[in-house]
Write a protein that holds these residues in place. Structure first.
Motif, PDB file in Angstrom:
ATOM      1  N   LYS A  99      -0.434  18.222  13.654  1.00  0.00           N
ATOM      2  CA  LYS A  99       0.605  17.058  13.631  1.00  0.00           C
ATOM      3  C   LYS A  99       0.186  15.937  12.765  1.00  0.00           C
ATOM      4  O   LYS A  99       0.801  15.167  11.822  1.00  0.00           O
ATOM      5  CB  LYS A  99       1.220  16.602  14.864  1.00  0.00           C
ATOM      6  CG  LYS A  99       2.579  15.469  14.814  1.00  0.00           C
ATOM      7  CD  LYS A  99       2.967  15.339  16.330  1.00  0.00           C
ATOM      8  CE  LYS A  99       4.216  14.812  16.196  1.00  0.00           C
ATOM      9  NZ  LYS A  99       4.848  14.312  17.452  1.00  0.00           N
ATOM     10  N   TRP A 100      -1.192  15.337  13.010  1.00  0.00           N
ATOM     11  CA  TRP A 100      -1.593  14.288  12.489  1.00  0.00           C
ATOM     12  C   TRP A 100      -1.779  14.617  10.675  1.00  0.00           C
ATOM     13  O   TRP A 100      -1.644  13.920  10.063  1.00  0.00           O
ATOM     14  CB  TRP A 100      -3.149  13.880  13.042  1.00  0.00           C
ATOM     15  CG  TRP A 100      -3.775  13.063  12.171  1.00  0.00           C
ATOM     16  CD1 TRP A 100      -5.187  13.332  11.823  1.00  0.00           C
ATOM     17  CD2 TRP A 100      -3.714  11.740  11.589  1.00  0.00           C
ATOM     18  NE1 TRP A 100      -5.849  12.285  10.902  1.00  0.00           N
ATOM     19  CE2 TRP A 100      -4.578  11.288  10.895  1.00  0.00           C
ATOM     20  CE3 TRP A 100      -2.530  11.222  11.410  1.00  0.00           C
ATOM     21  CZ2 TRP A 100      -4.775  10.263  10.045  1.00  0.00           C
ATOM     22  CZ3 TRP A 100      -2.674   9.650  10.765  1.00  0.00           C
ATOM     23  CH2 TRP A 100      -3.774   9.356  10.045  1.00  0.00           C
ATOM     24  N   ASP A 101      -2.336  15.806  10.621  1.00  0.00           N
ATOM     25  CA  ASP A 101      -2.469  16.125   9.300  1.00  0.00           C
ATOM     26  C   ASP A 101      -1.223  16.333   8.448  1.00  0.00           C
ATOM     27  O   ASP A 101      -1.050  15.830   7.223  1.00  0.00           O
ATOM     28  CB  ASP A 101      -3.066  17.623   9.024  1.00  0.00           C
ATOM     29  CG  ASP A 101      -4.508  17.452   9.246  1.00  0.00           C
ATOM     30  OD1 ASP A 101      -5.303  16.548   9.392  1.00  0.00           O
ATOM     31  OD2 ASP A 101      -5.031  18.776   9.642  1.00  0.00           O
ATOM     32  N   ASP A 102      -0.029  16.587   8.965  1.00  0.00           N
ATOM     33  CA  ASP A 102       1.193  16.495   8.627  1.00  0.00           C
ATOM     34  C   ASP A 102       1.840  15.272   8.343  1.00  0.00           C
ATOM     35  O   ASP A 102       2.499  14.935   7.354  1.00  0.00           O
ATOM     36  CB  ASP A 102       2.307  17.244   9.413  1.00  0.00           C
ATOM     37  CG  ASP A 102       1.945  18.798   9.361  1.00  0.00           C
ATOM     38  OD1 ASP A 102       1.558  19.550   8.396  1.00  0.00           O
ATOM     39  OD2 ASP A 102       2.428  19.575  10.637  1.00  0.00           O
ATOM     40  N   MET A 103       1.514  14.298   9.138  1.00  0.00           N
ATOM     41  CA  MET A 103       1.811  13.032   9.208  1.00  0.00           C
ATOM     42  C   MET A 103       1.058  12.352   8.085  1.00  0.00           C
ATOM     43  O   MET A 103       1.776  11.597   7.277  1.00  0.00           O
ATOM     44  CB  MET A 103       1.851  12.127  10.398  1.00  0.00           C
ATOM     45  CG  MET A 103       2.438  12.504  11.525  1.00  0.00           C
ATOM     46  SD  MET A 103       2.144  11.763  13.117  1.00  0.00           S
ATOM     47  CE  MET A 103       2.307   9.837  12.736  1.00  0.00           C
ATOM     48  N   ARG A 104      -0.164  12.610   7.571  1.00  0.00           N
ATOM     49  CA  ARG A 104      -0.787  11.970   6.732  1.00  0.00           C
ATOM     50  C   ARG A 104      -0.259  12.656   5.243  1.00  0.00           C
ATOM     51  O   ARG A 104      -0.266  12.167   4.212  1.00  0.00           O
ATOM     52  CB  ARG A 104      -2.218  12.575   6.590  1.00  0.00           C
ATOM     53  CG  ARG A 104      -2.866  11.859   7.464  1.00  0.00           C
ATOM     54  CD  ARG A 104      -4.736  11.995   7.500  1.00  0.00           C
ATOM     55  NE  ARG A 104      -4.923  13.285   7.351  1.00  0.00           N
ATOM     56  CZ  ARG A 104      -5.476  13.874   6.099  1.00  0.00           C
ATOM     57  NH1 ARG A 104      -5.500  13.156   5.135  1.00  0.00           N
ATOM     58  NH2 ARG A 104      -5.763  15.033   6.211  1.00  0.00           N
ATOM     59  N   LEU A 105       0.362  13.606   5.280  1.00  0.00           N
ATOM     60  CA  LEU A 105       0.903  14.452   4.031  1.00  0.00           C
ATOM     61  C   LEU A 105       2.102  13.536   3.653  1.00  0.00           C
ATOM     62  O   LEU A 105       2.484  13.167   2.391  1.00  0.00           O
ATOM     63  CB  LEU A 105       1.128  15.951   4.213  1.00  0.00           C
ATOM     64  CG  LEU A 105      -0.056  16.932   4.308  1.00  0.00           C
ATOM     65  CD1 LEU A 105       0.622  18.226   4.585  1.00  0.00           C
ATOM     66  CD2 LEU A 105      -0.881  16.803   3.354  1.00  0.00           C
ATOM     67  N   VAL A 141       4.999   9.489   0.515  1.00  0.00           N
ATOM     68  CA  VAL A 141       5.834   8.218   0.389  1.00  0.00           C
ATOM     69  C   VAL A 141       5.137   7.187  -0.714  1.00  0.00           C
ATOM     70  O   VAL A 141       5.444   6.590  -1.246  1.00  0.00           O
ATOM     71  CB  VAL A 141       5.926   7.497   1.759  1.00  0.00           C
ATOM     72  CG1 VAL A 141       6.195   6.095   1.614  1.00  0.00           C
ATOM     73  CG2 VAL A 141       6.804   8.251   2.834  1.00  0.00           C
ATOM     74  N   ARG A 142       3.739   7.247  -0.551  1.00  0.00           N
ATOM     75  CA  ARG A 142       2.956   6.434  -1.431  1.00  0.00           C
ATOM     76  C   ARG A 142       2.855   6.798  -2.913  1.00  0.00           C
ATOM     77  O   ARG A 142       3.351   6.029  -3.716  1.00  0.00           O
ATOM     78  CB  ARG A 142       1.403   6.557  -0.872  1.00  0.00           C
ATOM     79  CG  ARG A 142       0.998   5.669   0.203  1.00  0.00           C
ATOM     80  CD  ARG A 142      -0.263   6.241   0.373  1.00  0.00           C
ATOM     81  NE  ARG A 142      -1.005   5.227   1.662  1.00  0.00           N
ATOM     82  CZ  ARG A 142      -2.031   5.338   2.334  1.00  0.00           C
ATOM     83  NH1 ARG A 142      -2.683   6.482   2.212  1.00  0.00           N
ATOM     84  NH2 ARG A 142      -2.578   4.649   3.117  1.00  0.00           N
ATOM     85  N   THR A 177      13.661   9.712   4.136  1.00  0.00           N
ATOM     86  CA  THR A 177      14.798   9.065   5.071  1.00  0.00           C
ATOM     87  C   THR A 177      14.181   7.991   6.032  1.00  0.00           C
ATOM     88  O   THR A 177      13.150   7.857   5.866  1.00  0.00           O
ATOM     89  CB  THR A 177      15.269  10.154   5.697  1.00  0.00           C
ATOM     90  OG1 THR A 177      14.062  10.749   6.672  1.00  0.00           O
ATOM     91  CG2 THR A 177      15.880  11.298   4.981  1.00  0.00           C
ATOM     92  N   PRO A 178      15.117   7.064   6.705  1.00  0.00           N
ATOM     93  CA  PRO A 178      14.636   6.512   7.776  1.00  0.00           C
ATOM     94  C   PRO A 178      13.468   7.132   8.606  1.00  0.00           C
ATOM     95  O   PRO A 178      12.502   6.597   8.828  1.00  0.00           O
ATOM     96  CB  PRO A 178      15.679   5.890   8.530  1.00  0.00           C
ATOM     97  CG  PRO A 178      16.943   6.084   7.561  1.00  0.00           C
ATOM     98  CD  PRO A 178      16.626   7.478   6.606  1.00  0.00           C
ATOM     99  N   GLU A 179      13.748   8.376   9.159  1.00  0.00           N
ATOM    100  CA  GLU A 179      12.912   9.073   9.998  1.00  0.00           C
ATOM    101  C   GLU A 179      11.725   9.303   9.088  1.00  0.00           C
ATOM    102  O   GLU A 179      10.492   9.400   9.778  1.00  0.00           O
ATOM    103  CB  GLU A 179      13.396  10.387  10.284  1.00  0.00           C
ATOM    104  CG  GLU A 179      14.420  10.363  11.162  1.00  0.00           C
ATOM    105  CD  GLU A 179      15.930  10.117  10.743  1.00  0.00           C
ATOM    106  OE1 GLU A 179      15.987  10.105   9.357  1.00  0.00           O
ATOM    107  OE2 GLU A 179      17.006  10.267  11.217  1.00  0.00           O
ATOM    108  N   GLY A 180      11.714   9.687   7.815  1.00  0.00           N
ATOM    109  CA  GLY A 180      10.471   9.880   7.214  1.00  0.00           C
ATOM    110  C   GLY A 180       9.586   8.598   6.757  1.00  0.00           C
ATOM    111  O   GLY A 180       8.351   8.625   6.915  1.00  0.00           O
ATOM    112  N   ARG A 181      10.410   7.370   6.614  1.00  0.00           N
ATOM    113  CA  ARG A 181       9.452   6.358   6.503  1.00  0.00           C
ATOM    114  C   ARG A 181       8.850   5.878   7.743  1.00  0.00           C
ATOM    115  O   ARG A 181       7.859   5.254   7.903  1.00  0.00           O
ATOM    116  CB  ARG A 181      10.519   5.121   6.186  1.00  0.00           C
ATOM    117  CG  ARG A 181       9.991   3.910   5.697  1.00  0.00           C
ATOM    118  CD  ARG A 181      10.735   2.813   4.771  1.00  0.00           C
ATOM    119  NE  ARG A 181      11.106   3.448   3.766  1.00  0.00           N
ATOM    120  CZ  ARG A 181      10.223   3.593   2.588  1.00  0.00           C
ATOM    121  NH1 ARG A 181       9.319   3.175   2.510  1.00  0.00           N
ATOM    122  NH2 ARG A 181      10.889   4.115   1.431  1.00  0.00           N
TER     123      ARG A 181
END
Length: 320
Positions: A16-22, A27-28, A72-76
């Protein structure tokens, strides 16, 4: 919970942490293509990982548009959470490093390529002679590396204002002058000459008005986007051009053209992250470099005699 279940749970957290980093990197970057290039994975792999994360979470994290992807707001929200976790990990890394009081081990130092060539290679060599237990990695670049992420431990930067997150000292002010190859400058000053060939930069404009006052037929001969290439053209006798005094003074065959004056240039700073300011090996390195650079300060603010300039460099090594 038995050991197997705990292991699976930890793996899920890491995934999950790896996915969040992606998500944070997309976004960057503002696009999957750019994010994939930064992450050194294929576009297809990154797209598949993002789609899988969206499926598992039951949330759409990005809107796909022709111009790219928009969070999206969730993605941000996911990206902001990942950024907080990343900052906490970086902070922990710096705090762990701050507790290392050995005068041995690795140092990563970043500085502009031309300053490494003209002054810093010799200074670093003398430092390593005095401290053989240090493993020095040099990143010779003008890129503003992120010291908070330990991309480098110490940075020598040419800047008017260092970032607030960094601490250090101003080593010396700088000025620029006009330089040319000696025989070219002699021809410029020959009686009746009206022409000067100007070697310019894409960021520094055209022929200076004062140059046209002295040589009315002065022309913009060549323009470069790179100081290394421009210096080479001037050293080859193709014209005269502006460069920092430290560079012109250190380049064999070049002489200043003082009748064209000089200009201010951003200062030279030696910096580290505030969390690393008391790490012994970094502090010792910074003091050594600062002492040695002070000894050659005149070369950064005006023309110097090269024979006279060699002695202070060696004296700086002895005092350091």
């Amino acid at each position: 919970m038995d050991d197997c279940e705990e292991h699976l749970c930890n793996n899920e957290r890491m995934e999950k942490w790896d996915d969040m980093r992606l998500v944070l990197e997309v976004v960057r970057a503002g696009s999957l293509t750019e994010a994939a290039a930064r992450l050194k994975v294929s576009h297809a792999t990154l797209s598949r990982r993002i789609a899988g994360f969206e499926a598992r979470s039951g949330r759409r994290l990005f809107d796909r548009q022709r111009s790219g992807v928009v969070p999206t707001p969730e993605g941000r929200a996911v990206a902001e959470a990942a950024l907080r976790m990343e900052d906490a990990a970086d902070r922990l890394d710096r705090l762990m490093a701050a507790g290392d009081h050995r005068l041995e081990g690795p140092i990563t130092f970043t500085a502009p390529q031309l300053l490494m060539e003209t002054h810093l290679n010799r200074i670093c060599g003398r430092f390593l002679d005095a401290h053989p237990g240090i493993e020095l990695t040099v990143l010779a670049s003008n890129d503003m590396l992120n010291l908070a992420k330990r991309e480098a431990d110490v940075a020598l930067r040419v800047t008017a204002k260092p970032p607030d997150t960094l601490v250090g000292q101003r080593l010396c002010p700088q000025r620029t002058g006009i330089f040319g190859r000696r025989d070219y400058v002699e021809r410029l000053r020959s009686p009746g000459n009206r022409r000067a060939d100007w070697i310019g930069f894409t960021w520094w404009g055209g022929v200076p008005p004062r140059c046209r006052t002295i040589w009315p037929d002065a022309r913009l001969h060549m323009r470069f986007d790179d100081m290394v290439a421009a210096r080479a053209a001037i050293a080859d006798g193709l014209g005269i051009g502006r460069m920092p005094y430290f560079l012109g003074n250190a380049t064999p065959g070049l002489v200043p053209v003082p009748e064209l004056g000089s200009e201010d240039y951003p200062d030279v700073w030696l910096l580290t992250h505030r969390d690393l300011r008391r790490v012994d090996r970094l502090l010792t390195f910074r003091r050594f470099v600062a002492d040695a650079m002070r000894a050659v300060r005149p070369a950064f603010v005006g023309p110097v005699d090269r024979a006279a300039d060699a002695a202070p460099t060696d004296a700086g090594a002895a005092s350091a």
